[in-house]
Design a protein around this motif. Structure first.
Motif, PDB file in Angstrom:
ATOM      1  N   ALA A  33       0.833  -1.212   0.000  1.00 52.28           N
ATOM      2  CA  ALA A  33       0.000   0.000   0.000  1.00 52.28           C
ATOM      3  C   ALA A  33       0.862   1.254   0.000  1.00 52.28           C
ATOM      4  O   ALA A  33       0.579   2.210  -0.730  1.00 52.28           O
ATOM      5  CB  ALA A  33      -0.926  -0.018   1.210  1.00 52.28           C
ATOM      6  N   SER A  34       1.942   1.255   0.794  1.00 59.26           N
ATOM      7  CA  SER A  34       2.769   2.467   0.836  1.00 59.26           C
ATOM      8  C   SER A  34       3.584   2.631  -0.447  1.00 59.26           C
ATOM      9  O   SER A  34       3.756   3.745  -0.931  1.00 59.26           O
ATOM     10  CB  SER A  34       3.666   2.489   2.076  1.00 59.26           C
ATOM     11  OG  SER A  34       4.483   1.351   2.147  1.00 59.26           O
TER      12      SER A  34
ATOM     13  N   GLY B 251       6.199   1.794   6.057  1.00 61.85           N
ATOM     14  CA  GLY B 251       5.887   3.014   5.308  1.00 61.85           C
ATOM     15  C   GLY B 251       4.509   3.568   5.606  1.00 61.85           C
ATOM     16  O   GLY B 251       3.924   4.260   4.779  1.00 61.85           O
ATOM     17  N   TRP B 252       3.982   3.235   6.794  1.00 63.55           N
ATOM     18  CA  TRP B 252       2.685   3.783   7.228  1.00 63.55           C
ATOM     19  C   TRP B 252       2.904   4.854   8.284  1.00 63.55           C
ATOM     20  O   TRP B 252       3.721   4.687   9.195  1.00 63.55           O
ATOM     21  CB  TRP B 252       1.798   2.671   7.823  1.00 63.55           C
ATOM     22  CG  TRP B 252       1.129   1.822   6.793  1.00 63.55           C
ATOM     23  CD1 TRP B 252       1.746   1.037   5.873  1.00 63.55           C
ATOM     24  CD2 TRP B 252      -0.286   1.687   6.579  1.00 63.55           C
ATOM     25  NE1 TRP B 252       0.798   0.405   5.088  1.00 63.55           N
ATOM     26  CE2 TRP B 252      -0.458   0.786   5.506  1.00 63.55           C
ATOM     27  CE3 TRP B 252      -1.421   2.223   7.195  1.00 63.55           C
ATOM     28  CZ2 TRP B 252      -1.728   0.413   5.032  1.00 63.55           C
ATOM     29  CZ3 TRP B 252      -2.678   1.843   6.723  1.00 63.55           C
ATOM     30  CH2 TRP B 252      -2.825   0.967   5.650  1.00 63.55           C
ATOM     31  N   ILE B 253       2.143   5.916   8.190  1.00 64.39           N
ATOM     32  CA  ILE B 253       2.097   6.917   9.253  1.00 64.39           C
ATOM     33  C   ILE B 253       1.377   6.284  10.441  1.00 64.39           C
ATOM     34  O   ILE B 253       0.376   5.585  10.256  1.00 64.39           O
ATOM     35  CB  ILE B 253       1.351   8.173   8.744  1.00 64.39           C
ATOM     36  CG1 ILE B 253       2.179   8.857   7.657  1.00 64.39           C
ATOM     37  CG2 ILE B 253       1.012   9.116   9.894  1.00 64.39           C
ATOM     38  CD1 ILE B 253       1.406   9.831   6.806  1.00 64.39           C
ATOM     39  N   GLN B 254       1.915   6.494  11.667  1.00 62.59           N
ATOM     40  CA  GLN B 254       1.283   5.919  12.855  1.00 62.59           C
ATOM     41  C   GLN B 254       1.063   6.995  13.909  1.00 62.59           C
ATOM     42  O   GLN B 254       2.015   7.629  14.357  1.00 62.59           O
ATOM     43  CB  GLN B 254       2.163   4.816  13.451  1.00 62.59           C
ATOM     44  CG  GLN B 254       2.310   3.606  12.536  1.00 62.59           C
ATOM     45  CD  GLN B 254       3.168   2.523  13.160  1.00 62.59           C
ATOM     46  OE1 GLN B 254       4.217   2.808  13.721  1.00 62.59           O
ATOM     47  NE2 GLN B 254       2.722   1.279  13.068  1.00 62.59           N
ATOM     48  N   ILE B 255      -0.178   7.187  14.285  1.00 67.28           N
ATOM     49  CA  ILE B 255      -0.526   8.205  15.273  1.00 67.28           C
ATOM     50  C   ILE B 255      -1.294   7.569  16.422  1.00 67.28           C
ATOM     51  O   ILE B 255      -2.286   6.870  16.205  1.00 67.28           O
ATOM     52  CB  ILE B 255      -1.333   9.347  14.608  1.00 67.28           C
ATOM     53  CG1 ILE B 255      -0.452  10.023  13.536  1.00 67.28           C
ATOM     54  CG2 ILE B 255      -1.807  10.350  15.655  1.00 67.28           C
ATOM     55  CD1 ILE B 255      -1.044  11.253  12.897  1.00 67.28           C
ATOM     56  N   PHE B 256      -0.799   7.763  17.649  1.00 69.93           N
ATOM     57  CA  PHE B 256      -1.410   7.172  18.842  1.00 69.93           C
ATOM     58  C   PHE B 256      -2.361   8.163  19.517  1.00 69.93           C
ATOM     59  O   PHE B 256      -2.161   9.367  19.444  1.00 69.93           O
ATOM     60  CB  PHE B 256      -0.315   6.767  19.848  1.00 69.93           C
ATOM     61  CG  PHE B 256       0.412   5.507  19.471  1.00 69.93           C
ATOM     62  CD1 PHE B 256       1.361   5.512  18.459  1.00 69.93           C
ATOM     63  CD2 PHE B 256       0.140   4.310  20.122  1.00 69.93           C
ATOM     64  CE1 PHE B 256       2.035   4.351  18.098  1.00 69.93           C
ATOM     65  CE2 PHE B 256       0.812   3.141  19.776  1.00 69.93           C
ATOM     66  CZ  PHE B 256       1.762   3.152  18.765  1.00 69.93           C
ATOM     67  N   SER B 257      -3.364   7.615  20.197  1.00 74.26           N
ATOM     68  CA  SER B 257      -4.369   8.453  20.859  1.00 74.26           C
ATOM     69  C   SER B 257      -4.413   8.138  22.352  1.00 74.26           C
ATOM     70  O   SER B 257      -4.393   6.975  22.741  1.00 74.26           O
ATOM     71  CB  SER B 257      -5.760   8.179  20.277  1.00 74.26           C
ATOM     72  OG  SER B 257      -5.699   8.072  18.869  1.00 74.26           O
TER      73      SER B 257
END
Lengths: 386, 96, 308
Positions: free
Chosen positions: A94-95, A130-136
């Motif tokens: 995907a990336s 190659g994925w952006i990773q954002i934690f909450s």
């Protein structure tokens, strides 16, 4: 704006409803199942115009997402743990194809043994695709991060996952503020794919075979896009703050500026740590917290700058890398600080695997430990019985 | 495309425009070469429909020749040719 | 069916210059299936010979929109493509009518891609899945698959001193697909003078919903025969009833070809080096076993098709 009570899963599903993607391909897995169930009910009730594909596995979920995104659609899915692991094979495809697919990811321990509770081993094992990773930290951030991930991903043309902590956030009700549907529509804008497969007038081939002469070249645009993502994440976080009052960056500094000792944590643990920091501050201890939000791309320079003045820092890893040198967050932060002339003593705590509780007491003990950090081992396993 | 592209010159993502293999020659794979006898040909198109290398040239429903830039000399066209008298409309000969 | 003359006036959708072996059957399958479409076509291919030989960067032999994702997921990938197509069409962003086709080898279809295929078929996407079945993993050097013929030599189940090639008969994937109760399932082969494959692909394209075509595809590399005999071996597979030609339309089974005279399996087998070891007298019983199984399956198929 509306103030409503939502679980983390409901908040993520709500963001997905408001985005109204062209295609959602998803498969149920605890604790992300609810995101899929809630979204499916939106489809059943006609609240979205999405083509929903109830696939037979997460591997097919991500495969269908790649097909749909390559075709030219705005595409999302949701998963956890083994589900994300089943997607691993397709994530770097995907990336490489530069498809801005979004995963609402609910962090859960990887088997084995099988365990449905929170840790970050699933997401951390996906860190190099190659994925952006954002934690909450909480449901509010989960909601805000899904919306922002979509915008960031579509700008830099990389896929992204917004994550929450399984059960701790995914299943706990809290008060969140949502945007009006029209606001979301305006914020994310109309999607315009770069090179859609379905352009039959100018046919193209996607996903070719590279020999030794081109593979390396094809990886470089992903590297560049990740650099670009660092800028765009800040722009989008700032825009979000200006419009809706909640600004986001790479991390949140909590009483950190004059701190002497601090904890670095991802996700829900940061919320617990804030309570401890307040308590310690009342007692005169110069304690602080750095809640890391963005793990990919990794904000190394920015972290180095804010952590440099501290005396000692505990890096909290909710997964192990099994490299015998510490968890993934620790090793990356250590590397980020390596070139500093003056740097804090870094201690690694691996904690909370498989949903093992981390409470005020445990976090308090870490701050206590940091007062005499020189005596500590570099890597510590917190809360495990011997 | 003899010069290798640098990464900044690549098409977006992992893509290329359609049909570029046309520029790649596979004719030098041949050890046998098809010879077409236009006068024997009945334009049945059996060679054309069964050519793995899309190398039978046709126009307006008639065969016009063989694309030797791409033909690998497999001999399917000659084998499938149904013409019997005075001989097949395609035969295979050794490449020089 | 359109005549070959008419078909030859269409634009060529697979160029020369790809790197398939001389005499390759897979590219013939792809060409013929694409020619059968009267609408623009979008292709997804599983990892395999057809995909690898036609898309070595920067050279693509495809003159249609083409996407390769991975080995086991061509059907799932194409189901995503069709879903996006439906969504974009609803929104008026796409107006064209398009036929969607997935190509996968027997490895990518019978084995590693079976789950993805079954899922896509059950969900009812409007697409055609074509298996180019050459009875082994040819791309990686002729390893056995669940489509490999009984006693065939492959590199992962070779004919050795005590074991004469593959233990098992191939599974009946066409039957498995028919059990999905989808509107169209067909079994075909390249080489038939009546252009069986083109006819079946045309029929499949005319039907809305999920369609599956299992196409027997002689492989000169893995089967080891003379390259010009690719189509001849296809015809022999049909004439020996090793690969019967039939279709299942809305649950109704129908033979589409009955050999005038059913030939012995050795007519097909002994043209190929992969069965060479069966020429030894001590392996005669294996030939008998294969003939019996082919006969049994053929009679069972005839019954299903109401041909007796």
């Amino acid at each position: 704006m509306a103030i409503i009570a939502r679980t983390g899963n409901e908040a993520m599903a709500e963001a997905m409803r408001q985005i109204n993607p062209d295609v959602v391909a998803a498969y149920p897995i605890t604790p992300a199942t609810e995101v899929v169930m809630i979204f499916a009910s939106f489809v059943a009730d006609g609240l979205v115009s999405t083509e929903y594909i109830p696939v037979e596995s997460e591997h097919s979920a991500m495969s269908a997402c790649v097909g749909a995104s390559a075709a030219g659609g705005r595409v999302m899915t949701a998963t956890s743990s083994q589900g994300l692991a089943l997607m691993y094979e397709i994530l770097p495809i995907a990336s490489a194809l530069r498809l801005p697919i979004i995963i609402s990811e609910v962090n859960r321990a990887l088997s084995g043994p099988i365990n449905i509770h929170c840790d970050h081993s699933d997401t951390m094992a996906a860190r190099d695709f190659g994925w952006i990773q954002i934690f909450s930290e909480d449901a509010q951030e989960a909601y805000d991060n899904v919306l922002q991930c979509l915008k960031i991903a579509e700008k830099v043309k990389l896929p992204a996952m917004a994550t929450t902590d399984g059960f701790i956030i995914s299943h706990c009700m809290s008060k969140i503020e949502t945007l009006e549907d029209d606001e979301v529509k305006k914020f994310v804008g109309e999607y315009s794919p770069t090179l859609p497969l379905l352009d039959i007038k100018e046919p193209k081939t996607f996903g070719l075979l590279d020999l030794q002469d081109y593979y390396f070249e094809h990886k470089m645009p992903v590297v560049e896009a990740m650099k670009e993502a660092k800028k765009v994440i800040l722009e989008v976080g700032k825009e979000f703050g200006e419009k809706y009052g909640r600004e986001y960056g790479f991390f949140e500094k909590y009483r950190l500026d004059d701190a002497e000792v601090a904890i670095v944590a991802l996700g829900s643990t940061a919320g617990t740590a804030k309570v401890v920091v307040d308590d310690l501050r009342d007692k005169g201890v110069k304690a602080g917290l750095l809640k890391l939000r963005v793990f990919r791309p990794f904000p190394a320079e920015e972290l180095a700058e804010v952590l440099a003045p501290l005396k000692a820092v505990a890096i909290m890893d909710r997964s192990d890398s099994y490299n015998t040198q510490g968890g993934p967050l620790y090793t990356e932060i250590r590397s980020a600080l390596f070139d500093l002339a003056k740097k804090p003593k870094l201690i690694n705590y691996i904690y909370g695997l498989g949903g093992r509780d981390i409470g005020l007491e445990e976090i308090n003990s870490i701050y206590t430990d940091l007062a005499s950090a020189e005596k500590l081992a570099a890597v510590n396993y917190l809360g495990v019985r011997e | 495309m003899s010069k290798k592209l640098g990464w900044k010159e690549l098409p977006f993502g992992d893509s290329i425009k359609a049909g570029t293999a046309e520029q790649f020659e596979t004719g030098d794979w041949r050890s046998l070469k098809p010879i077409w006898y236009a006068d024997r040909c009945i334009h049945c198109m059996r060679c054309w429909i069964n050519c793995p290398d899309s190398s039978i040239e046709v126009k307006d429903g008639k065969m016009t020749g063989i694309d030797l830039k791409h033909c690998k000399g497999c001999g399917i066209c000659a084998f499938e040719c149904p013409v019997k008298k005075p001989g097949k409309a395609i035969t295979m000969e050794a490449e020089r | 069916m359109a005549t070959l003359k008419d078909l030859s006036k269409k634009k060529e959708l697979l160029t020369g210059g790809h790197r398939a072996c001389a005499g390759c059957g897979a590219t013939i399958v792809a060409r013929q299936v694409m020619l059968a479409s009267d609408k623009p076509i979008v292709v997804v291919a599983a990892t395999g010979c057809l995909e690898v030989t036609t898309t070595i960067f920067p050279y693509s032999a495809w003159n249609v929109p083409f996407l390769h994702n991975a080995f086991e997921n061509a059907a799932a990938t194409l189901s995503g493509v069709t879903a996006a197509y439906e969504a974009l069409k609803k929104k008026g962003k796409i107006k064209d009518d398009i036929n969607f086709v997935a190509f996968g080898g027997d490895g990518g279809t019978y084995d590693i891609g079976l789950q993805s295929l079954s899922g896509a078929m059950e969900r009812g996407h409007n697409l055609l899945y074509v298996c180019y079945n050459n009875q082994a993993y040819m791309n990686t050097g002729v390893q056995r698959s669940s489509a490999t013929a009984r006693a065939a030599h492959t590199t992962t189940e070779p004919a050795g001193k005590v074991k004469p090639g593959k233990d098992r008969f191939p599974k009946d994937l066409t039957g498995i697909m028919a059990a999905h109760n989808i509107p169209y399932v067909g079994q075909s082969v390249i080489g038939m003078v009546n252009n069986d494959l083109i006819k079946k692909a045309e029929k499949a394209f005319s039907i809305n919903g999920p369609k599956f075509l299992n196409v027997f595809q002689p492989c000169r590399l893995g089967w080891a025969y003379k390259p010009e005999e690719t189509l001849e071996l296809g015809r022999l597979a049909a004439d020996t009833c090793i690969w019967p030609l039939y279709e299942v339309v809305d649950g109704v089974w129908k033979l589409t070809y009955k050999p005038r005279e059913k030939k012995p399996v050795t007519d097909f087998m002994f043209k190929q080096e992969r069965f060479r070891h069966l020429k030894k007298p001590e392996n005669k019983h294996i030939i008998d076993e294969i003939q019996n199984e082919v006969d049994r399956r053929w009679e069972e198929l005839r019954k299903r098709c109401g041909d007796m």
